[in-house]
Design a protein around this motif. Structure first.
Motif, short mmCIF file in Angstrom:
data_model
loop_
_atom_site.label_atom_id
_atom_site.label_comp_id
_atom_site.label_asym_id
_atom_site.label_seq_id
_atom_site.Cartn_x
_atom_site.Cartn_y
_atom_site.Cartn_z
N UNK A 95 0.81 -1.23 0.00
CA UNK A 95 0.00 0.00 0.00
C UNK A 95 0.83 1.27 0.00
N UNK A 96 1.88 1.32 0.76
CA UNK A 96 2.74 2.51 0.78
C UNK A 96 3.45 2.73 -0.54
N UNK A 97 3.83 1.65 -1.20
CA UNK A 97 4.53 1.75 -2.49
C UNK A 97 3.62 2.35 -3.56
N UNK A 98 2.36 1.92 -3.62
CA UNK A 98 1.43 2.44 -4.62
C UNK A 98 1.22 3.93 -4.42
N UNK A 99 1.13 4.36 -3.18
CA UNK A 99 0.93 5.77 -2.89
C UNK A 99 2.13 6.59 -3.35
N UNK A 100 3.33 6.07 -3.14
CA UNK A 100 4.52 6.80 -3.59
C UNK A 100 4.56 6.90 -5.10
N UNK A 101 4.15 5.86 -5.80
CA UNK A 101 4.16 5.91 -7.26
C UNK A 101 3.18 6.96 -7.77
N UNK A 102 1.98 7.01 -7.19
CA UNK A 102 1.00 8.01 -7.63
C UNK A 102 1.49 9.41 -7.31
N UNK A 103 2.09 9.60 -6.16
CA UNK A 103 2.61 10.91 -5.79
C UNK A 103 3.72 11.31 -6.74
N UNK A 104 4.60 10.39 -7.06
CA UNK A 104 5.67 10.68 -8.01
C UNK A 104 5.12 11.04 -9.38
N UNK A 105 4.05 10.38 -9.78
CA UNK A 105 3.44 10.69 -11.08
C UNK A 105 2.88 12.10 -11.08
N UNK A 106 2.25 12.51 -9.98
CA UNK A 106 1.71 13.86 -9.90
C UNK A 106 2.82 14.89 -9.97
N UNK A 107 3.93 14.59 -9.35
CA UNK A 107 5.05 15.53 -9.39
C UNK A 107 5.62 15.63 -10.79
N UNK A 108 5.63 14.53 -11.53
CA UNK A 108 6.16 14.58 -12.89
C UNK A 108 5.26 15.39 -13.82
N UNK A 109 3.93 15.24 -13.70
CA UNK A 109 3.03 15.97 -14.59
C UNK A 109 2.88 17.41 -14.17
N UNK A 110 3.13 17.72 -12.92
CA UNK A 110 3.09 19.10 -12.48
C UNK A 110 1.70 19.59 -12.09
N UNK A 111 0.72 18.70 -11.99
CA UNK A 111 -0.62 19.12 -11.60
C UNK A 111 -1.24 18.08 -10.68
N UNK A 112 -2.10 18.53 -9.79
CA UNK A 112 -2.74 17.63 -8.85
C UNK A 112 -3.94 16.91 -9.48
N UNK B 34 -5.71 17.66 -15.22
CA UNK B 34 -5.84 18.80 -16.13
C UNK B 34 -5.98 18.40 -17.58
N UNK B 35 -6.16 19.39 -18.42
CA UNK B 35 -6.39 19.16 -19.84
C UNK B 35 -5.18 19.53 -20.68
N UNK B 36 -4.06 19.81 -20.06
CA UNK B 36 -2.88 20.26 -20.79
C UNK B 36 -2.42 19.20 -21.78
N UNK C 46 -10.09 13.27 -26.41
CA UNK C 46 -9.51 12.56 -25.28
C UNK C 46 -10.19 12.92 -23.97
N UNK C 47 -10.62 14.16 -23.82
CA UNK C 47 -11.22 14.60 -22.56
C UNK C 47 -12.68 14.17 -22.47
N UNK C 48 -13.47 14.39 -23.54
CA UNK C 48 -14.91 14.22 -23.45
C UNK C 48 -15.43 12.99 -24.19
#
Length: 129
Positions: free
Chosen positions: A12-29, A32-34, A40-42
């Motif tokens: 469980x802790x490992x999955x959370x770190x991976x998702x957090x790392x992914x958010x940091x890489x994309x730069x948004x929480x 977003x639609x960037x 793709x969005x709708x």
């Protein structure tokens, strides 16, 4: 040594770190639609189809209602027609009555005169026998 952890199932802790790392890489929480297209969005998400159907129906009804509200014989937008009071007099009664009938019996009303006033006519006929 024998490992008891399953490689396909992260801790469980490992999955959370991976998702957090992914958010940091994309730069948004929020994701977003960037860089994503409208499709793709709708349109890629089939859950949005009822939304588009409801919005399209509402816009169609609004358009019909605005058109119908602005086209009766009494509504005039141009100053020339507003200044002409001949359409308010009784001497033009036959023409005014014809215009009123044409306005009242629009194509949508004429269509529904030919249709049975029932939501499910086949089911109603079957159940009433």
């Amino acid at each position: 040594s024998l490992s008891l952890s399953c490689p396909s199932r992260p801790e469980p802790g490992q999955a959370r770190r991976d998702r957090t790392g992914e958010r940091e890489r994309t730069g948004t929480m929020a994701g977003g639609a960037a860089g994503r297209t409208f499709y793709q969005i709708w349109l890629a998400d089939k859950a949005t189809y009822p939304l588009f159907l409801a919005m399209g129906g509402g816009i169609a009804l609004l358009t019909f209602r605005l058109y119908h509200a602005s086209t009766p014989p009494e509504v005039t937008f141009s100053k020339k027609n507003r200044g002409d009071f001949s359409h308010w007099t009784e001497s033009d009664g036959k023409e005014a009555a014809k215009q009123g009938e044409n306005f009242r019996n629009h194509p949508v009303r004429n269509f529904f005169k030919t249709v049975k006033p029932s939501i499910m006519p086949g089911l109603n006929d079957t159940m009433s026998k």
